[in-house]
Every structure is written in structure tokens, then in C-alpha cells.
Design a protein around this motif. Structure first.
Motif, PDB file in Angstrom:
ATOM      1  N   LEU A   1      -1.447  -9.487 -23.563  1.00 16.10           N
ATOM      2  CA  LEU A   1      -0.773  -8.365 -24.080  1.00 16.10           C
ATOM      3  C   LEU A   1      -0.195  -7.371 -23.208  1.00 16.10           C
ATOM      4  O   LEU A   1       0.753  -6.846 -23.122  1.00 16.10           O
ATOM      5  CB  LEU A   1      -1.505  -7.614 -24.891  1.00 16.10           C
ATOM      6  CG  LEU A   1      -1.966  -8.338 -26.215  1.00 16.10           C
ATOM      7  CD1 LEU A   1      -2.721  -7.369 -27.267  1.00 16.10           C
ATOM      8  CD2 LEU A   1      -0.961  -9.187 -26.938  1.00 16.10           C
TER       9      LEU A   1
ATOM     10  N   GLN B   1       2.922  -8.382 -21.123  1.00 13.09           N
ATOM     11  CA  GLN B   1       4.070  -8.365 -21.623  1.00 13.09           C
ATOM     12  C   GLN B   1       4.766  -6.936 -21.519  1.00 13.09           C
ATOM     13  O   GLN B   1       6.084  -6.806 -21.901  1.00 13.09           O
ATOM     14  CB  GLN B   1       3.852  -8.707 -23.226  1.00 13.09           C
ATOM     15  CG  GLN B   1       5.047  -8.850 -24.298  1.00 13.09           C
ATOM     16  CD  GLN B   1       6.080  -9.806 -23.499  1.00 13.09           C
ATOM     17  OE1 GLN B   1       5.719 -10.718 -22.801  1.00 13.09           O
ATOM     18  NE2 GLN B   1       7.307  -9.807 -24.169  1.00 13.09           N
TER      19      GLN B   1
ATOM     20  N   ALA C   1       4.010  -6.636 -27.847  1.00 15.27           N
ATOM     21  CA  ALA C   1       3.367  -7.930 -28.053  1.00 15.27           C
ATOM     22  C   ALA C   1       2.102  -7.720 -28.944  1.00 15.27           C
ATOM     23  O   ALA C   1       1.603  -6.568 -28.834  1.00 15.27           O
ATOM     24  CB  ALA C   1       2.618  -8.528 -27.026  1.00 15.27           C
TER      25      ALA C   1
ATOM     26  N   THR D   1      11.572 -13.579 -30.561  1.00 15.21           N
ATOM     27  CA  THR D   1      10.044 -13.692 -30.341  1.00 15.21           C
ATOM     28  C   THR D   1       9.602 -14.875 -30.179  1.00 15.21           C
ATOM     29  O   THR D   1      10.236 -15.963 -30.281  1.00 15.21           O
ATOM     30  CB  THR D   1       9.250 -13.220 -31.694  1.00 15.21           C
ATOM     31  OG1 THR D   1       9.356 -14.140 -32.685  1.00 15.21           O
ATOM     32  CG2 THR D   1       9.786 -11.852 -32.116  1.00 15.21           C
TER      33      THR D   1
ATOM     34  N   SER E   1       4.871 -12.201 -28.852  1.00 15.79           N
ATOM     35  CA  SER E   1       5.715 -11.500 -27.921  1.00 15.79           C
ATOM     36  C   SER E   1       6.918 -11.305 -28.125  1.00 15.79           C
ATOM     37  O   SER E   1       7.616 -12.270 -28.704  1.00 15.79           O
ATOM     38  CB  SER E   1       5.182 -12.269 -26.617  1.00 15.79           C
ATOM     39  OG  SER E   1       3.926 -12.424 -26.333  1.00 15.79           O
TER      40      SER E   1
END
Length: 267
Positions: free
Chosen positions: A99, A102, A107, A227, A247
Motif C-alpha cells: 500500500l 502505491q 490503494a 485499477t 490499486s
């Protein structure tokens, strides 16, 4: 219904749901068609290993494998562990790393019913821009947020296309896992105003792009995102098998500039 016949009915249901003949499933499980027929008729009782072998041949999710084991009179094999549990500390660290990588783009990690489990700061900034800040600990279901009339829909200019595609994916989930929870989620989403119209909408007349974008607009701000969804490889825990990491990526330089600007302002 006896346990033997309960398992027989469940096995037959899963085979038919997956579209296999008895001969095909017997071949996949490396057993005789006669033995499989006896199991489906309740004339033979499976061993614990046979239940697991058949479940694997049918690609039954771990949660439903446990249900098959219980139906056959055995204890569940697969655990469902909270992400915060000590035994998942390395998994949680990996998720946090993914996460964070990103950033500054959004995310999130969600469970099989799209309940939010984890989110990075980029996701928080996007939500705050669109709908305002959420109180700490507020439960969030991303499926409801996307499909319901009064959360993300007012800002998603191509909501009809996005919602239609998303609900088809939930239909596929419901067909794959055969669980009451996923069926209930699908029923709830289908009941929202405008969903039937979205599902009946014709495909776009123009040539579609390589991916379906999510086009947000609020005031003078336009955001174009696509995404990706990732899952953990070879999960041995129900929580981890059902976890998804979504994401969000910008589709143009302006969207990228806006997210980077939000991140810089937050520092």
C-alpha cells in the motif's frame, strides 16, 4: 438429513455448479467414476483426505472446503485468522509495504465482500476530496460506496459502465463461492436504484480503450483512474484467500499532478 447424505448433496451441487460430468471430476480427482457415483448417492462415506481431494479438484474455496468437511462429519481444516493476529505479522507487513509503494495514488485491501480492511493515505485523500472525511473506525463497504446512489455515484461520470462491470464481477464471485454472504451482497447491490438500468445499458458505441476507466468529477477537478486487483499467492488461510488489494493508477498527467499535489500539501 444424515451427514453422509448432506455431504453427497453438497458434492453433487458443487460438481454441477462447476459444470463437470462425473467422469470429468473422477479423472481430475484420480478416482473411479463408480466410487464418485457412490459418494454422490450417499452409498459410500468419504474419508477426510477424499473430501479434501475432491474439493481441490473442484477448486472449492477454503471456506467452503471447511463446510464440505463438516458435512462429511470431519472438523474444519482451514483457519480464518484476523489480519491483526501475531501469526500474520509478516503478511500484514507485506500488505503495508504494498500500500505504501502505491503512494501518492490510492490503494486498499478488502475482504471477499468488499469491506475495507486497509487503506493508504492516497485512498484517504481521494475519499476526503469526494465525500469528506470519515470518522476513525467508520466501517466502509466499497461495493455499497460504488453502487449506492449517494456516495461515489454523484461524482463518477461513467457510473453506468463501471457499476455494470462491477456487479457482473460480484455475480461471478457468487457463482464461484456459492456462499450465502456473497449472494446477499449481490441481492443488496441489485436493489439499489438505477442498477437495473445500468445492467441493461448497451455497450459504448465508440471503440473501448484497453481498460475501463473510473472518471471522477467534482467541481473543476477531473480525475481519470484505472485499477488493478491483486491476490496473495497460494494462501493457506481463509482470510488471506479472500483478501484483495486494489490499486488505482492515473490515466493522464493531470490526474497524476493532482494526486502528487495533495500528497505534497499533506506533508
Amino acid at each position: 438429513m444424515s451427514q453422509q447424505h448432506e455431504f453427497a448433496a453438497s458434492l453433487r451441487w458443487w460438481r454441477q455448479r462447476k459444470g463437470y460430468s462425473q467422469l470429468e471430476l473422477a479423472g481430475r480427482a484420480d478416482i473411479s467414476q463408480r466410487h464418485l457415483s457412490f459418494l454422490e448417492l450417499g452409498r459410500a462415506a468419504p474419508s477426510r483426505d477424499m473430501v479434501i481431494r475432491l474439493a481441490a479438484a473442484l477448486d472449492v474455496p477454503l471456506r467452503q472446503q471447511n463446510a464440505l468437511l463438516v458435512a462429511a462429519g470431519f472438523a474444519p481444516v482451514w483457519r480464518q485468522t484476523d489480519l491483526a493476529a501475531p501469526e500474520l505479522v509478516q503478511i500484514r507487513a507485506a500488505l503495508d509495504f504494498m500500500l505504501a509503494q502505491q503512494e501518492p495514488f490510492p490503494a486498499v485491501a478488502v475482504d471477499r465482500h468488499w469491506n475495507l480492511l486497509l487503506a493508504n493515505a492516497g485512498a484517504g485523500r481521494l475519499v476526503e476530496f469526494l465525500v469528506g472525511p470519515l470518522a476513525p473506525g467508520t466501517p466502509v463497504n466499497l461495493a455499497d460506496a460504488l453502487v449506492a446512489p449517494d456516495v461515489l455515484r454523484p461524482y463518477l461520470t461513467n457510473w453506468t459502465e463501471v457499476a455494470g462491470y462491477f456487479i457482473r464481477s460480484v455475480e461471478a464471485d457468487a457463482a464461484a463461492d456459492g456462499s450465502a454472504g456473497t449472494a446477499e451482497l449481490l441481492k443488496r447491490l441489485l436493489a439499489y436504484d438505477g442498477v437495473a438500468t445500468a445492467l441493461a445499458a448497451p455497450p459504448p458505441s465508440s471503440t473501448p480503450g484497453p481498460v475501463l476507466p473510473m472518471l471522477f468529477r467534482k467541481g473543476d477537478v477531473h480525475l481519470q483512474l484505472f485499477t488493478t486487483i491483486a491476490t496473495l499467492g497460494i494462501p493457506q488461510d481463509i482470510t488471506l484467500q479472500e483478501l484483495r488489494i486494489e490499486s488505482f493508477f492515473p490515466m493522464d498527467e493531470e490526474t497524476s499532478r493532482i494526486f502528487r499535489g495533495w500528497a505534497a500539501m499533506a506533508d
